[in-house]
Design a protein around this motif. Structure first.
Motif: not given
Length: 235
Positions: A146-156, A138-139, A131-133, A164-166
């Motif tokens: 600053v705003p950021a992109w978050r990418f989730e990798f898995g299951p391995e 950001p947490p 997933s990505q958003d 960093n979005s900038q």
């Protein structure tokens, strides 16, 4: 005897007050030495940035051409790489900016497609992008204001990548191990919120009280030994 009773009471009540925290210090200290910090930070899941060769004089746009397209005064300019491509990194009065060194395209703010390329380029695990958003706020674990992109990798080899979005910088790689470590780190330094302040009055106070607790125990031990020695001789 009065001193013995007084030290006994001090030792007892201080034990009730600081005993739990002392155990948390010991347990969290053990947790923090079980893994090296590079593993905790997910360094094994990052693909190192390889500085591929490029003739910045012939293959890339001259700095003068790049500066001419900027609407804000530039105070600093450096070369760099982003997702395997060369970029000019600029510091302007309006904040950081990036320009594609070959095409001159403005890369700031980082688009979703470019952020995905960066994440896939830097991920070294066996998993896939799940997933990505984009996060305007950001947490805490992202370490970004600053705003950021978050990418989730898995299951391995599950991991969370924050970009960093900038600047397009891979700011943080977070795993379950990092979050466990972070939780116990907060317990260890007694900063349960930001987990950054290891110089708070809480830890100073409990450290001082713990020393008094230990000294009271030493006094009790010495007094008990001195009190028992004559009894043995009389026997």
């Amino acid at each position: 005897m009065k001193l013995f009773r007084l030290m006994g009471q001090i030792h007892l009540w201080l034990g009730l007050v600081v005993g739990v925290q002392v155990m948390l210090w010991l347990i969290s200290g053990l947790i923090m030495v079980l893994w090296d910090i590079e593993t905790v930070r997910g360094e094994h899941l990052r693909t190192p940035v390889q500085e591929a060769s490029i003739d910045w004089a012939e293959d890339a746009l001259p700095l003068a051409d790049v500066l001419a397209t900027q609407t804000s005064p530039v105070t600093d300019a450096t070369t760099g790489w982003l997702a395997g491509g060369p970029v000019w990194r600029l510091t302007t009065e309006n904040g950081p900016a990036m320009v594609d060194a070959r095409t001159g395209a403005d890369l700031t703010p980082v688009s979703e497609d470019l952020a995905r390329q960066i994440a896939l380029f830097r991920y070294a695990g066996e998993g896939e992008l799940v997933s990505q958003d984009r996060l305007d706020t950001p947490p805490r674990e992202a370490g970004l204001g600053v705003p950021a992109w978050r990418f989730e990798f898995g299951p391995e080899d599950p991991a969370t990548f924050y970009i960093n979005s900038q600047t397009g910088e891979l700011r943080a790689v977070r795993t379950t191990l990092w979050r466990v470590y972070d939780f116990f780190w907060g317990l260890h330094i007694m900063d349960w919120d930001t987990r950054e302040n290891f110089n708070s009055w809480w830890i100073k106070m409990f450290a001082a009280v713990s020393i008094v607790f230990g000294l009271a125990g030493v006094v009790l031990t010495i007094y008990r030994l001195m009190w028992m020695m004559p009894r043995k001789k009389r026997g």
